[in-house]
Design a protein around this motif. Sequence first.
Motif, mmCIF file in Angstrom:
data_model
loop_
_atom_site.group_PDB
_atom_site.id
_atom_site.type_symbol
_atom_site.label_atom_id
_atom_site.label_comp_id
_atom_site.label_asym_id
_atom_site.label_seq_id
_atom_site.Cartn_x
_atom_site.Cartn_y
_atom_site.Cartn_z
ATOM 1 N N PHE A 1 27.193 45.705 36.242
ATOM 2 C CA PHE A 1 27.613 46.689 38.307
ATOM 3 C C PHE A 1 26.264 46.229 39.210
ATOM 4 O O PHE A 1 26.493 46.027 40.264
ATOM 5 C CB PHE A 1 27.971 47.813 38.252
ATOM 6 N N ALA A 2 24.852 46.200 38.449
ATOM 7 C CA ALA A 2 24.246 45.868 39.095
ATOM 8 C C ALA A 2 23.866 43.880 39.217
ATOM 9 O O ALA A 2 23.486 43.964 40.642
ATOM 10 C CB ALA A 2 22.891 46.917 38.705
ATOM 11 N N HIS A 3 24.132 43.721 38.411
ATOM 12 C CA HIS A 3 24.311 42.068 38.581
ATOM 13 C C HIS A 3 24.869 41.388 39.965
ATOM 14 O O HIS A 3 24.587 41.167 40.694
ATOM 15 C CB HIS A 3 24.188 41.715 37.451
ATOM 16 N N LEU A 4 26.128 42.583 39.684
ATOM 17 C CA LEU A 4 27.185 42.148 40.282
ATOM 18 C C LEU A 4 26.782 42.746 41.628
ATOM 19 O O LEU A 4 26.727 41.910 43.210
ATOM 20 C CB LEU A 4 28.390 42.909 40.367
ATOM 21 N N ASP A 5 26.126 43.401 42.001
ATOM 22 C CA ASP A 5 25.517 44.285 43.497
ATOM 23 C C ASP A 5 24.778 43.360 43.643
ATOM 24 O O ASP A 5 24.742 42.874 45.596
ATOM 25 C CB ASP A 5 24.853 45.573 43.469
ATOM 26 N N GLU A 6 23.751 42.651 43.091
ATOM 27 C CA GLU A 6 22.870 41.632 43.628
ATOM 28 C C GLU A 6 23.696 40.515 44.484
ATOM 29 O O GLU A 6 23.348 39.643 44.796
ATOM 30 C CB GLU A 6 21.771 41.192 42.764
ATOM 31 N N LEU A 7 24.060 39.852 43.511
ATOM 32 C CA LEU A 7 25.473 38.443 43.953
ATOM 33 C C LEU A 7 25.525 38.850 45.254
ATOM 34 O O LEU A 7 25.670 38.034 45.718
ATOM 35 C CB LEU A 7 26.798 38.030 42.580
ATOM 36 N N VAL A 8 26.175 39.911 45.242
ATOM 37 C CA VAL A 8 27.327 40.071 46.798
ATOM 38 C C VAL A 8 26.249 40.813 48.000
ATOM 39 O O VAL A 8 26.947 40.259 48.523
ATOM 40 C CB VAL A 8 27.948 41.872 46.080
ATOM 41 N N ALA A 9 25.161 40.829 47.597
ATOM 42 C CA ALA A 9 24.267 40.907 48.730
ATOM 43 C C ALA A 9 23.347 39.902 48.921
ATOM 44 O O ALA A 9 22.935 39.792 49.993
ATOM 45 C CB ALA A 9 22.803 42.595 48.028
ATOM 46 N N SER A 10 23.238 38.945 47.523
ATOM 47 C CA SER A 10 22.512 37.661 48.568
ATOM 48 C C SER A 10 24.074 36.313 48.208
ATOM 49 O O SER A 10 23.146 35.576 48.930
ATOM 50 C CB SER A 10 20.961 36.917 46.679
ATOM 51 N N ALA A 11 24.738 36.328 48.398
ATOM 52 C CA ALA A 11 24.878 35.785 48.880
ATOM 53 C C ALA A 11 26.480 35.580 49.873
ATOM 54 O O ALA A 11 26.908 36.484 50.420
ATOM 55 C CB ALA A 11 26.898 35.033 47.689
ATOM 56 N N GLU A 12 26.935 35.098 50.866
ATOM 57 C CA GLU A 12 27.550 35.211 51.857
ATOM 58 C C GLU A 12 29.659 34.974 51.284
ATOM 59 O O GLU A 12 29.197 34.040 50.640
ATOM 60 C CB GLU A 12 27.447 33.486 53.128
ATOM 61 N N LEU A 13 29.759 35.663 52.041
ATOM 62 C CA LEU A 13 30.916 36.477 51.477
ATOM 63 C C LEU A 13 32.337 35.918 52.057
ATOM 64 O O LEU A 13 31.985 35.693 53.101
ATOM 65 C CB LEU A 13 31.864 37.707 51.503
ATOM 66 N N VAL A 14 33.081 34.415 51.714
ATOM 67 C CA VAL A 14 34.034 33.898 52.596
ATOM 68 C C VAL A 14 35.865 34.486 52.392
ATOM 69 O O VAL A 14 36.337 34.561 51.845
ATOM 70 C CB VAL A 14 34.238 32.858 52.104
ATOM 71 N N VAL A 15 35.904 35.181 53.216
ATOM 72 C CA VAL A 15 38.052 35.039 53.602
ATOM 73 C C VAL A 15 38.694 34.115 53.835
ATOM 74 O O VAL A 15 38.607 33.685 55.057
ATOM 75 C CB VAL A 15 37.811 36.288 53.890
ATOM 76 N N ASP A 16 39.052 33.720 52.472
ATOM 77 C CA ASP A 16 40.667 32.466 52.696
ATOM 78 C C ASP A 16 41.652 33.089 53.496
ATOM 79 O O ASP A 16 42.155 32.472 53.323
ATOM 80 C CB ASP A 16 39.806 31.644 52.310
ATOM 81 N N ARG A 17 41.200 34.514 52.546
ATOM 82 C CA ARG A 17 43.106 34.990 52.390
ATOM 83 C C ARG A 17 43.667 36.405 53.476
ATOM 84 O O ARG A 17 42.545 36.985 51.890
ATOM 85 C CB ARG A 17 43.675 35.150 51.169
ATOM 86 N N PRO A 18 43.076 36.753 54.317
ATOM 87 C CA PRO A 18 43.103 37.728 55.256
ATOM 88 C C PRO A 18 43.757 38.453 54.949
ATOM 89 O O PRO A 18 45.169 37.972 54.620
ATOM 90 C CB PRO A 18 43.051 37.235 56.924
ATOM 91 N N LYS A 19 43.417 39.881 54.734
ATOM 92 C CA LYS A 19 44.871 40.870 54.785
ATOM 93 C C LYS A 19 46.145 40.449 55.212
ATOM 94 O O LYS A 19 46.374 40.039 56.215
ATOM 95 C CB LYS A 19 44.715 42.385 54.921
ATOM 96 N N GLY A 20 47.391 40.452 54.577
ATOM 97 C CA GLY A 20 48.674 40.307 55.214
ATOM 98 C C GLY A 20 48.773 39.208 55.126
ATOM 99 O O GLY A 20 49.962 38.432 55.710
ATOM 100 N N SER A 21 48.147 38.419 54.792
ATOM 101 C CA SER A 21 48.242 36.633 54.832
ATOM 102 C C SER A 21 49.343 36.588 52.916
ATOM 103 O O SER A 21 49.248 37.276 52.168
ATOM 104 C CB SER A 21 47.386 36.121 54.251
#
Length: 123
Positions: free
Chosen positions: A15-35
């Motif tokens: 989970f610490a590694h996931l924290d670093e990945l999330v913090a260092s990468a741009e999040l792209v939402v291609d399916r918004p809530k409700g789609s």
Amino acid sequence: MAEQEGATGGGTGFFAHLDELVASAELVVDRPKGSRHPRVPEAVYPVHYGYLEETTGGDGDGADVFVGDASDAGVVGVFLTADLLKRDVEVKILLDCSPQEIEQVHHLLNDVLEIGGLLVPRR
């Protein structure tokens, strides 16, 4: 034993590694809530769904992320999936998801999309 402790809390580990990945990468939402899912129209996303740029998930695309409304909760767990139609296994990150949102994602993965999502919560 030390690795198990690191894997469930902060510090080192999964989970610490996931924290670093999330913090260092741009999040792209291609399916918004409700789609709706592109191939399964009865599947409606209960939270935002996307991927982390410049990462690689089990399908060769960016690491998948479900993003909820629990601001600043961070990475709260993952779903492990085994999709028989696509014949792949993936890890889907749960970011800022409340317990209710996690249940909704569980329902989407298991009951609607039928891809066998197994929750691994962060402790």
